[in-house]
Design a protein around this motif. Structure first.
Motif, PDB file in Angstrom:
ATOM      1  N   ILE A   1       1.185   7.355  -6.334  1.00 58.47           N
ATOM      2  CA  ILE A   1       0.175   7.418  -7.396  1.00 58.47           C
ATOM      3  C   ILE A   1      -1.054   8.183  -6.932  1.00 58.47           C
ATOM      4  CG2 ILE A   1      -1.305   6.019  -8.902  1.00 58.47           C
ATOM      5  CD1 ILE A   1       0.731   3.754  -8.586  1.00 58.47           C
TER       6      ILE A   1
ATOM      7  N   LYS B   1       3.696   1.650  -1.446  1.00 61.62           N
ATOM      8  CA  LYS B   1       4.244   1.883  -2.784  1.00 61.62           C
ATOM      9  C   LYS B   1       3.251   2.594  -3.702  1.00 61.62           C
ATOM     10  CE  LYS B   1       7.457  -2.026  -2.710  1.00 61.62           C
ATOM     11  NZ  LYS B   1       8.660  -1.167  -2.692  1.00 61.62           N
ATOM     12  N   SER B   2       1.962   2.549  -3.342  1.00 62.53           N
ATOM     13  CA  SER B   2       0.947   3.190  -4.182  1.00 62.53           C
ATOM     14  C   SER B   2       0.701   4.645  -3.789  1.00 62.53           C
ATOM     15  CB  SER B   2      -0.374   2.415  -4.092  1.00 62.53           C
ATOM     16  OG  SER B   2      -0.937   2.549  -2.796  1.00 62.53           O
ATOM     17  N   ARG B   3       1.347   5.099  -2.720  1.00 65.55           N
ATOM     18  CA  ARG B   3       1.098   6.469  -2.238  1.00 65.55           C
ATOM     19  C   ARG B   3       1.507   7.527  -3.242  1.00 65.55           C
ATOM     20  NH1 ARG B   3       4.253   7.685   2.152  1.00 65.55           N
ATOM     21  NH2 ARG B   3       2.815   9.258   2.974  1.00 65.55           N
TER      22      ARG B   3
ATOM     23  N   TYR C   1      -6.436  10.535  -4.053  1.00 65.78           N
ATOM     24  CA  TYR C   1      -6.203  10.242  -2.635  1.00 65.78           C
ATOM     25  C   TYR C   1      -7.467  10.477  -1.829  1.00 65.78           C
ATOM     26  CZ  TYR C   1      -4.609  11.099   2.154  1.00 65.78           C
ATOM     27  OH  TYR C   1      -4.461  11.098   3.509  1.00 65.78           O
TER      28      TYR C   1
ATOM     29  N   THR D   1     -10.060   7.774  -2.528  1.00 65.03           N
ATOM     30  CA  THR D   1      -9.635   6.494  -1.956  1.00 65.03           C
ATOM     31  C   THR D   1      -9.892   6.456  -0.459  1.00 65.03           C
ATOM     32  OG1 THR D   1      -7.914   6.215  -3.634  1.00 65.03           O
ATOM     33  CG2 THR D   1      -7.693   4.928  -1.613  1.00 65.03           C
TER      34      THR D   1
ATOM     35  N   ALA E   1       0.839  -1.209   0.000  1.00 66.60           N
ATOM     36  CA  ALA E   1       0.000   0.000   0.000  1.00 66.60           C
ATOM     37  C   ALA E   1       0.871   1.254   0.000  1.00 66.60           C
ATOM     38  CB  ALA E   1      -0.927  -0.001   1.217  1.00 66.60           C
TER      39      ALA E   1
END
Length: 205
Positions: free
Chosen positions: A170, A166-168, A176, A179, A164
């Motif tokens: 993006i 690593k997706s920050r 954001y 989500t 999770a």
């Protein structure tokens, strides 16, 4: 020993990857405050489960109205998880990781796990009897079962936090915000389910 290893592996991995309030909290804390905060939430079972295991083993041997106690715990957890969901839904647009106050991720994880009926039900119905059976066979087997179970439980949840995190990069701006709101609604849903479970256990429903 093979049985203890297999049981610990399968049950730990299954519990670690199963959806629930704690898993959703791992996502929200990771996106808001970073991978480190998500991992702190993942570590919560290592702190909460000792008294939970002790309570369920006591219930197996002595308590007659454990369902009512569990129902009250579940209702309290429903309120707390609903609060966390509300906080995620009304969050302001910001860059992931920005925060006006200390995240207290570990404390949130402890409260969510301790106020969820899932650990109690697991140890009352599966974990407790398996541990006692392993202990009678060989105390080392019981230790192996618990050790492998928690290694997989915490390890898989920590791995989810890393993914999770690593997706920050993006998730910026509106992505954001949306989500976090979706995750907030998921927490609200879990709060409803926890409350329903609590009402059923107390005999109100």
């Amino acid at each position: 020993m093979i049985s203890a290893l297999t049981s610990g592996f399968l049950l730990g991995l299954s519990a670690g990857l199963s959806p629930g309030p704690l898993m959703t909290l791992i996502f929200t804390e990771t996106l808001r405050h970073g991978t480190k905060s998500g991992i702190k939430v993942a570590l919560a079972p290592l702190i909460t489960d000792l008294p939970i295991v002790a309570l369920t083993l006591l219930a197996l041997s002595r308590l007659q109205h454990f369902e009512i106690i569990l129902g009250v715990i579940s209702l309290t957890g429903g309120v707390f998880v609903a609060y966390l969901g509300y906080k995620s839904i009304v969050i302001k647009a910001q860059t992931p990781g920005e925060s006006e106050s200390a995240p207290k991720s570990l404390l949130k994880g402890i409260l969510v796990n301790f106020l969820s009926p899932n650990p109690y039900l697991f140890w009352f119905s599966v974990g407790g009897p398996l541990t006692l059976a392993s202990w009678r066979e060989n105390p080392i087997h019981a230790v192996i079962f618990i050790g492998v179970f928690y290694f997989l439980l915490v390890g898989s949840k920590a791995a989810i936090a890393v993914l999770a995190g690593k997706s920050r990069s993006i998730l910026q701006g509106k992505a954001y915000l949306y989500t976090m709101r979706i995750l907030g609604m998921a927490l609200i849903l879990f709060a409803v389910l926890l409350s329903k479970r609590g009402l059923e256990l107390t005999g109100i429903l």
